[in-house]
Design an enzyme around this catalytic site. Structure first.
Site, short mmCIF file in Angstrom:
data_model
loop_
_atom_site.label_atom_id
_atom_site.label_comp_id
_atom_site.label_asym_id
_atom_site.label_seq_id
_atom_site.Cartn_x
_atom_site.Cartn_y
_atom_site.Cartn_z
N GLU A 44 0.84 -1.21 0.00
CA GLU A 44 0.00 0.00 0.00
C GLU A 44 0.87 1.25 0.00
O GLU A 44 2.08 1.20 0.26
CB GLU A 44 -0.95 -0.02 1.20
CG GLU A 44 -0.25 -0.19 2.53
CD GLU A 44 -0.55 0.93 3.50
OE1 GLU A 44 -0.98 2.01 3.08
OE2 GLU A 44 -0.30 0.71 4.70
N LYS A 66 -5.20 10.97 0.77
CA LYS A 66 -5.25 9.60 1.26
C LYS A 66 -6.57 9.02 0.77
O LYS A 66 -7.63 9.55 1.12
CB LYS A 66 -5.19 9.63 2.79
CG LYS A 66 -5.54 8.35 3.51
CD LYS A 66 -5.51 8.56 5.03
CE LYS A 66 -6.12 7.39 5.77
NZ LYS A 66 -6.22 7.63 7.23
N ALA A 106 -12.44 1.77 6.98
CA ALA A 106 -13.03 1.03 5.86
C ALA A 106 -12.20 -0.20 5.53
O ALA A 106 -12.67 -1.07 4.79
CB ALA A 106 -13.15 1.94 4.64
N LYS A 114 -2.95 -1.00 15.01
CA LYS A 114 -2.19 -0.03 15.80
C LYS A 114 -2.78 0.10 17.20
O LYS A 114 -4.00 0.09 17.36
CB LYS A 114 -2.20 1.33 15.08
CG LYS A 114 -1.53 1.25 13.72
CD LYS A 114 -1.79 2.49 12.87
CE LYS A 114 -1.58 2.22 11.41
NZ LYS A 114 -2.77 1.72 10.72
N1 PSU Z 1 0.40 0.81 8.51
C1 PSU Z 1 1.45 1.66 8.80
N2 PSU Z 1 1.28 2.98 8.52
C2 PSU Z 1 0.12 3.47 7.96
C3 PSU Z 1 -0.95 2.58 7.64
C4 PSU Z 1 -0.75 1.24 7.94
O1 PSU Z 1 2.49 1.23 9.31
O2 PSU Z 1 0.03 4.68 7.72
C5 PSU Z 1 -2.21 3.13 7.00
C6 PSU Z 1 -2.88 2.11 6.07
O3 PSU Z 1 -2.97 2.70 4.79
C7 PSU Z 1 -4.27 1.93 6.65
C8 PSU Z 1 -4.49 3.26 7.28
O4 PSU Z 1 -5.23 1.59 5.69
O5 PSU Z 1 -3.24 3.48 7.94
C9 PSU Z 1 -5.68 3.28 8.22
O6 PSU Z 1 -6.29 4.54 8.13
P1 PSU Z 1 -7.75 4.78 8.74
O7 PSU Z 1 -7.60 4.46 10.19
O8 PSU Z 1 -8.08 6.24 8.49
O9 PSU Z 1 -8.67 3.85 8.01
#
Ligand code: PSU
Ligand code: MN
Length: 330
Positions: free
Chosen positions: A52, A112, A167, A185
């Site tokens: 990604e 993003k 999502a 996380k």
């Molecule tokens: N893993 C990492 N760093 C990141 C992400 C994942 O080490 O920045 C990103 C991924 O793209 C994941 C996003 O889809 O964080 C999640 O964002 P949100 O919580 O807004 O869905």
């Protein structure tokens, strides 16, 4: 708006759609550019791993982000796996970015993008990095079955009032791809995330662990029902899932190696500070995850960044092994 009308004349997705329908080709494939390298690997059933790009554009600080994006690809190439880093450039989803594409994602300010943004980006010819959700969607359309990220998105703390759930989770309930992550996380509500994964019938498997990891930390209070010890086991699970006709992805939880994990006390202290700052600053929506990640890098004096890079490298390596085991199943 004037500028978007101009774009519309140069690139009319509706007429592209019509032309492609007429040609008998499944049109969404033509609206996605798959690099020659990735196409060749897929056509000859050689291993491919999707990567990604939001981690590059929004998750890691410059200039380490560019180095990391290049390194993730190299880790795969070194073991004979074709990397497919995914992003949207000038409206067109790219499966397998060029070196220049990777540089653009790392250096140009970019949105993003989740899945819902893809048609808008196409119509307006805009560029964006893709989250796990959007990357999984595009990778699956291209026929890629294995995907590496750092930490999967999930249910945020306070989601019962904010409704903030990534999502990523919903997308995996309808996309048969295996995502290798170091769990979710620790900024998230881990228990709630696991409940949602269960409700949506998304299998969660520990890779050499029966505890769900929390990104920078190997442990959590959450035990997993299943763990596997090898990439071959994961490939077999994927095969049986296909035979059973299930459409869900698989979450493979791959903890950061013990010697590279963050000290729990320091982690807890800094996480508390970052969550408080986010609340004081009124950060909401898709800005939450990037804000917390970059704030935690600053507050930890860079320690969290090194752990993030190490866990991501480790996920890329394991995804490479799984892609090879999958290819070997034929
Ligand atoms: N893993 C990492 N760093 C990141 C992400 C994942 O080490 O920045 C990103 C991924 O793209 C994941 C996003 O889809 O964080 C999640 O964002 P949100 O919580 O807004 O869905
Ligand atoms: Mn969100």
């Amino acid at each position: 708006m004037g500028s978007s009308r101009k774009h519309w004349r140069r690139f009319d997705p509706v007429s592209v759609h019509r032309r492609q329908r007429g040609s008998g080709i499944d049109y969404p494939f033509r609206m996605i550019t798959i690099s020659a390298e990735v196409q060749a690997a897929l056509a000859s059933r050689r291993p491919v791993v999707a990567l990604e790009s939001t981690i590059i554009s929004h998750g890691l600080p410059r200039p380490r982000n560019l180095e990391a994006a290049q390194e993730f690809e190299q880790i795969l190439r070194d073991v004979g796996v074709t990397p497919a880093t995914i992003a949207v450039l000038d409206g067109v989803p790219q499966v397998g970015l060029s070196a220049e594409g990777i540089r653009r994602v790392a250096e140009e300010p970019m949105a993003k993008a989740s899945v819902r943004d893809l048609p808008i980006l196409a119509a307006l010819q805009s560029s964006a990095a893709t989250t796990v959700a959007a990357t999984a969607y595009l990778a699956n359309r291209a026929g890629i079955r294995v995907f590496a990220t750092g930490g999967l998105g999930g249910v945020h703390r306070g989601a019962s009032s904010s409704f903030d759930e990534s999502a990523d989770i919903l997308m995996l309930s309808e996309t048969p791809i295996t995502v290798v992550s170091a769990g979710v996380k620790s900024v998230l509500d881990i228990e709630a995330t696991l409940e949602r994964l269960e409700t949506l019938s998304i299998p969660v498997i520990g890779f050499g662990t029966d505890v769900f990891p929390r990104f920078w930390i190997r442990e959590s209070n959450c035990r997993l029902d299943w763990s596997v010890q090898s990439a071959e086991d994961v490939a077999r699970v994927m095969r049986v899932r296909d035979v059973l006709g299930l459409r869900q992805g698989i979450v493979l939880a791959n903890p950061v190696p013990a010697e590279q994990a963050w000290d729990i006390d320091e982690h807890d202290r800094i996480l508390g500070q970052a969550l408080q700052l986010a609340e004081e600053q009124g950060i909401t929506g898709k800005a939450v995850t990037p804000y917390l990640l970059l704030e935690i890098v600053k507050l930890s004096g860079g320690t969290s960044l090194e752990v993030n890079l190490n866990l991501a490298r480790n996920n890329v390596r394991v995804a490479g092994e799984i892609a090879k085991a999958w290819a070997a199943l034929g």
